[in-house]
Design an enzyme around this catalytic site. Structure first.
Site, PDB file in Angstrom:
ATOM      1  N   GLY A  17       0.776  -1.233   0.000  1.00  0.00           N
ATOM      2  CA  GLY A  17       0.000   0.000   0.000  1.00  0.00           C
ATOM      3  C   GLY A  17       0.807   1.283   0.000  1.00  0.00           C
ATOM      4  O   GLY A  17       0.315   2.316   0.472  1.00  0.00           O
ATOM      5  N   ASN A  19       1.497   3.092  -2.588  1.00  0.00           N
ATOM      6  CA  ASN A  19       0.786   4.046  -3.450  1.00  0.00           C
ATOM      7  C   ASN A  19      -0.447   4.602  -2.749  1.00  0.00           C
ATOM      8  O   ASN A  19      -0.769   5.792  -2.891  1.00  0.00           O
ATOM      9  CB  ASN A  19       0.409   3.388  -4.781  1.00  0.00           C
ATOM     10  CG  ASN A  19       1.570   3.384  -5.753  1.00  0.00           C
ATOM     11  OD1 ASN A  19       1.979   4.430  -6.243  1.00  0.00           O
ATOM     12  ND2 ASN A  19       2.133   2.211  -6.014  1.00  0.00           N
ATOM     13  N   LEU A  95      -4.349  -7.047  -7.390  1.00  0.00           N
ATOM     14  CA  LEU A  95      -3.938  -8.166  -8.226  1.00  0.00           C
ATOM     15  C   LEU A  95      -5.105  -8.994  -8.775  1.00  0.00           C
ATOM     16  O   LEU A  95      -4.887  -9.928  -9.532  1.00  0.00           O
ATOM     17  CB  LEU A  95      -2.958  -9.068  -7.462  1.00  0.00           C
ATOM     18  CG  LEU A  95      -1.606  -8.395  -7.183  1.00  0.00           C
ATOM     19  CD1 LEU A  95      -0.705  -9.318  -6.372  1.00  0.00           C
ATOM     20  CD2 LEU A  95      -0.921  -7.967  -8.467  1.00  0.00           C
ATOM     21  N   ASN A 112      -5.499   2.447 -13.244  1.00  0.00           N
ATOM     22  CA  ASN A 112      -4.510   1.531 -12.665  1.00  0.00           C
ATOM     23  C   ASN A 112      -3.145   2.185 -12.777  1.00  0.00           C
ATOM     24  O   ASN A 112      -2.894   2.949 -13.710  1.00  0.00           O
ATOM     25  CB  ASN A 112      -4.512   0.210 -13.451  1.00  0.00           C
ATOM     26  CG  ASN A 112      -3.478  -0.776 -12.929  1.00  0.00           C
ATOM     27  OD1 ASN A 112      -3.400  -1.045 -11.730  1.00  0.00           O
ATOM     28  ND2 ASN A 112      -2.666  -1.317 -13.829  1.00  0.00           N
ATOM     29  N   HIS A 114       0.825   1.116 -13.215  1.00  0.00           N
ATOM     30  CA  HIS A 114       1.698  -0.008 -13.562  1.00  0.00           C
ATOM     31  C   HIS A 114       3.148   0.481 -13.529  1.00  0.00           C
ATOM     32  O   HIS A 114       3.453   1.554 -14.065  1.00  0.00           O
ATOM     33  CB  HIS A 114       1.342  -0.539 -14.954  1.00  0.00           C
ATOM     34  CG  HIS A 114       2.181  -1.715 -15.340  1.00  0.00           C
ATOM     35  ND1 HIS A 114       1.957  -2.985 -14.851  1.00  0.00           N
ATOM     36  CD2 HIS A 114       3.289  -1.802 -16.126  1.00  0.00           C
ATOM     37  CE1 HIS A 114       2.871  -3.805 -15.333  1.00  0.00           C
ATOM     38  NE2 HIS A 114       3.695  -3.117 -16.112  1.00  0.00           N
ATOM     39  N   ASP A 155      -3.507  -4.197 -18.427  1.00  0.00           N
ATOM     40  CA  ASP A 155      -2.585  -3.094 -18.763  1.00  0.00           C
ATOM     41  C   ASP A 155      -2.789  -2.552 -20.173  1.00  0.00           C
ATOM     42  O   ASP A 155      -1.827  -2.123 -20.831  1.00  0.00           O
ATOM     43  CB  ASP A 155      -1.116  -3.547 -18.609  1.00  0.00           C
ATOM     44  CG  ASP A 155      -0.785  -3.977 -17.190  1.00  0.00           C
ATOM     45  OD1 ASP A 155      -1.425  -3.467 -16.249  1.00  0.00           O
ATOM     46  OD2 ASP A 155       0.107  -4.815 -17.019  1.00  0.00           O
ATOM     47  N   GLU A 185       5.930   6.538  -9.348  1.00  0.00           N
ATOM     48  CA  GLU A 185       4.581   6.156  -8.924  1.00  0.00           C
ATOM     49  C   GLU A 185       3.981   7.083  -7.875  1.00  0.00           C
ATOM     50  O   GLU A 185       2.840   7.540  -8.004  1.00  0.00           O
ATOM     51  CB  GLU A 185       4.587   4.711  -8.399  1.00  0.00           C
ATOM     52  CG  GLU A 185       4.980   3.699  -9.456  1.00  0.00           C
ATOM     53  CD  GLU A 185       4.821   2.278  -8.978  1.00  0.00           C
ATOM     54  OE1 GLU A 185       3.735   1.911  -8.524  1.00  0.00           O
ATOM     55  OE2 GLU A 185       5.804   1.507  -9.067  1.00  0.00           O
TER      56      GLU A 185
END
Ligand code: GRF
Length: 205
Positions: A17, A19, A95, A112, A114, A155, A185
């Site tokens: 976590g 992000n 996930l 999302n 990535h 993605d 990120e």
């Protein structure tokens, strides 16, 4: 009816976590004036992201995909999102795969992050350290992170933003992962969430 200026955001997580923490910290600094971190949905119990949400007083729901068949999990996630009045969904290390019912209910409203420069090093099975190993094996000298809309493939949705990070000669997957998190990120995601909630990515009508 007038649209609310502050949008409810649900963050979907499966891991540590960091992000999510970047979003919590950005909100605390006043950098997300159009977003309320209203809910965290965890795909399994006992993960660090849950502790981070609790520490920030964000409600948490654990919804584990292994407890449902695919269609039921899709319906459960939609029900959770709708019951909490969620406007936007942010996948931050989530996930599990989203199903068609949830995707249809939130068009251009699910993003999302990535940890590579899509289309490099992405797709099914490319997550965690595998991504950074793939970068090192490829000989690429630049990598980074991508924020994109989520569609039915992995993605593959429209790219909203990317941030580049150099690959250094003595990098390991772990050092590269950390640099991508810190320099790409954690900066990119809060910025795009605010822009999204502000309406910057709405389609022209
Ligand atoms: C991040 O690298 C993100 O890009 C990817 O999964 C990782 C999650 O890390 N989708 P964290 O749980 O936010 O620390």
């Amino acid at each position: 009816m007038a649209e609310r200026a502050i949008k409810n955001v649900a963050v979907f997580v499966s891991g540590g976590g960091t992000n999510l923490q970047a979003l919590i910290d950005a909100a605390a600094r006043g950098e997300l004036p159009h977003a309320k971190l209203a809910l965290v949905v965890a795909s399994r119990p006992g993960i660090g992201a849950i502790d981070r949400a609790c520490a920030a007083d964000i409600p948490v729901i654990v919804a584990a995909p292994k407890e449902y068949d695919t269609a039921a999990y899709d319906a459960v996630l939609l029900d959770i999102a709708q019951r909490h009045g969620i406007d936007y969904i942010v996948l931050a290390g989530f996930l599990a795969i989203l199903g068609p019912v949830l995707l249809a209910a939130y068009p251009r409203r699910i993003i999302n992050i990535h940890p590579s420069l899509i289309p490099r090093h992405c797709g099914a099975g490319m997550y965690g350290l595998r991504v950074h190993r793939s970068v090192l094996n490829s000989g690429d000298t630049m990598t980074g992170a991508t924020v994109h809309f989520v569609d039915e493939d992995v993605d593959s949705g429209e790219i909203l933003a990317q941030k580049q990070v150099p690959v250094l000669p003595d990098d390991t997957p772990e050092t590269l992962q950390q640099r991508v998190l810190e320099q790409a990120e954690w900066q990119l995601l809060p910025r795009i969430v605010e822009q999204l909630c502000r309406g910057d990515y709405e389609e022209e009508r």
